[in-house]
Design a protein around this motif. Sequence first.
Motif, PDB file in Angstrom:
ATOM      1  N   CYS A 145      -7.747 -13.129   7.383  1.00 32.79           N
ATOM      2  CA  CYS A 145      -7.026 -14.296   6.897  1.00 32.79           C
ATOM      3  C   CYS A 145      -5.779 -14.620   7.723  1.00 32.79           C
ATOM      4  CB  CYS A 145      -6.618 -14.089   5.442  1.00 32.79           C
ATOM      5  SG  CYS A 145      -5.534 -12.664   5.197  1.00 32.79           S
ATOM      6  N   HIS A 146      -5.453 -13.810   8.694  1.00 34.33           N
ATOM      7  CA  HIS A 146      -4.212 -14.005   9.449  1.00 34.33           C
ATOM      8  C   HIS A 146      -4.102 -15.405  10.039  1.00 34.33           C
ATOM      9  CE1 HIS A 146      -3.193  -9.485  10.130  1.00 34.33           C
ATOM     10  NE2 HIS A 146      -3.337  -9.787   8.848  1.00 34.33           N
TER      11      HIS A 146
ATOM     12  N   CYS B 214      -6.622 -15.172   1.168  1.00 33.10           N
ATOM     13  CA  CYS B 214      -6.883 -13.757   1.430  1.00 33.10           C
ATOM     14  C   CYS B 214      -7.821 -13.218   0.356  1.00 33.10           C
ATOM     15  CB  CYS B 214      -5.572 -12.979   1.426  1.00 33.10           C
ATOM     16  SG  CYS B 214      -5.766 -11.182   1.582  1.00 33.10           S
TER      17      CYS B 214
ATOM     18  N   SER C 178       3.023 -11.578   3.666  1.00 29.75           N
ATOM     19  CA  SER C 178       2.396 -10.326   3.263  1.00 29.75           C
ATOM     20  C   SER C 178       3.299  -9.526   2.331  1.00 29.75           C
ATOM     21  CB  SER C 178       2.027  -9.501   4.492  1.00 29.75           C
ATOM     22  OG  SER C 178       1.295  -8.366   4.118  1.00 29.75           O
TER      23      SER C 178
ATOM     24  N   ILE D  15      -3.393 -17.959   7.232  1.00 32.53           N
ATOM     25  CA  ILE D  15      -2.027 -17.837   6.722  1.00 32.53           C
ATOM     26  C   ILE D  15      -1.040 -18.419   7.728  1.00 32.53           C
ATOM     27  CG2 ILE D  15      -0.202 -16.191   6.111  1.00 32.53           C
ATOM     28  CD1 ILE D  15      -2.499 -14.403   4.988  1.00 32.53           C
TER      29      ILE D  15
ATOM     30  N   ALA E 299      -1.013 -10.965   0.869  1.00 32.98           N
ATOM     31  CA  ALA E 299      -2.012 -11.632   1.710  1.00 32.98           C
ATOM     32  C   ALA E 299      -1.834 -11.160   3.143  1.00 32.98           C
ATOM     33  CB  ALA E 299      -1.853 -13.147   1.642  1.00 32.98           C
ATOM     34  N   GLY E 300      -2.940 -10.834   3.786  1.00 36.94           N
ATOM     35  CA  GLY E 300      -2.890 -10.386   5.168  1.00 36.94           C
ATOM     36  C   GLY E 300      -2.716  -8.894   5.333  1.00 36.94           C
TER      37      GLY E 300
ATOM     38  N   CYS F  32      -9.236 -10.157   0.343  1.00 39.30           N
ATOM     39  CA  CYS F  32      -8.967  -8.741   0.057  1.00 39.30           C
ATOM     40  C   CYS F  32      -8.023  -8.555  -1.130  1.00 39.30           C
ATOM     41  CB  CYS F  32      -8.364  -8.044   1.270  1.00 39.30           C
ATOM     42  SG  CYS F  32      -9.473  -7.893   2.676  1.00 39.30           S
ATOM     43  N   HIS F  33      -7.031  -9.437  -1.227  1.00 40.69           N
ATOM     44  CA  HIS F  33      -6.025  -9.300  -2.275  1.00 40.69           C
ATOM     45  C   HIS F  33      -6.055 -10.471  -3.254  1.00 40.69           C
ATOM     46  CE1 HIS F  33      -4.269  -5.682  -0.613  1.00 40.69           C
ATOM     47  NE2 HIS F  33      -4.438  -6.235   0.583  1.00 40.69           N
TER      48      HIS F  33
END
Length: 64
Positions: A41-42, A4, A29, A45, A34-35, A6-7
């Motif tokens: 990224c789903h 992920c 998450s 993951i 994550a997600g 974003c994070h």
Amino acid sequence: MFACICHAVTEAAVVEAVDAGADSLEAISEVTFAGAGCGMCHDRIEDIVEERCGACPLAALASA
């Protein structure tokens, strides 16, 4: 490698969360965040969860 972006959650962190019992995208998450961003990224993951599911404590209990 990041699972992920974003994070800034690595694939290793996702694997660690799965091995600790997080057995869904939602659970991952909650533990790693994550997600929880854009959603790109789903699929990755979910693939990691599926790949590691045999090592999940909850999966072992369900098959017993």
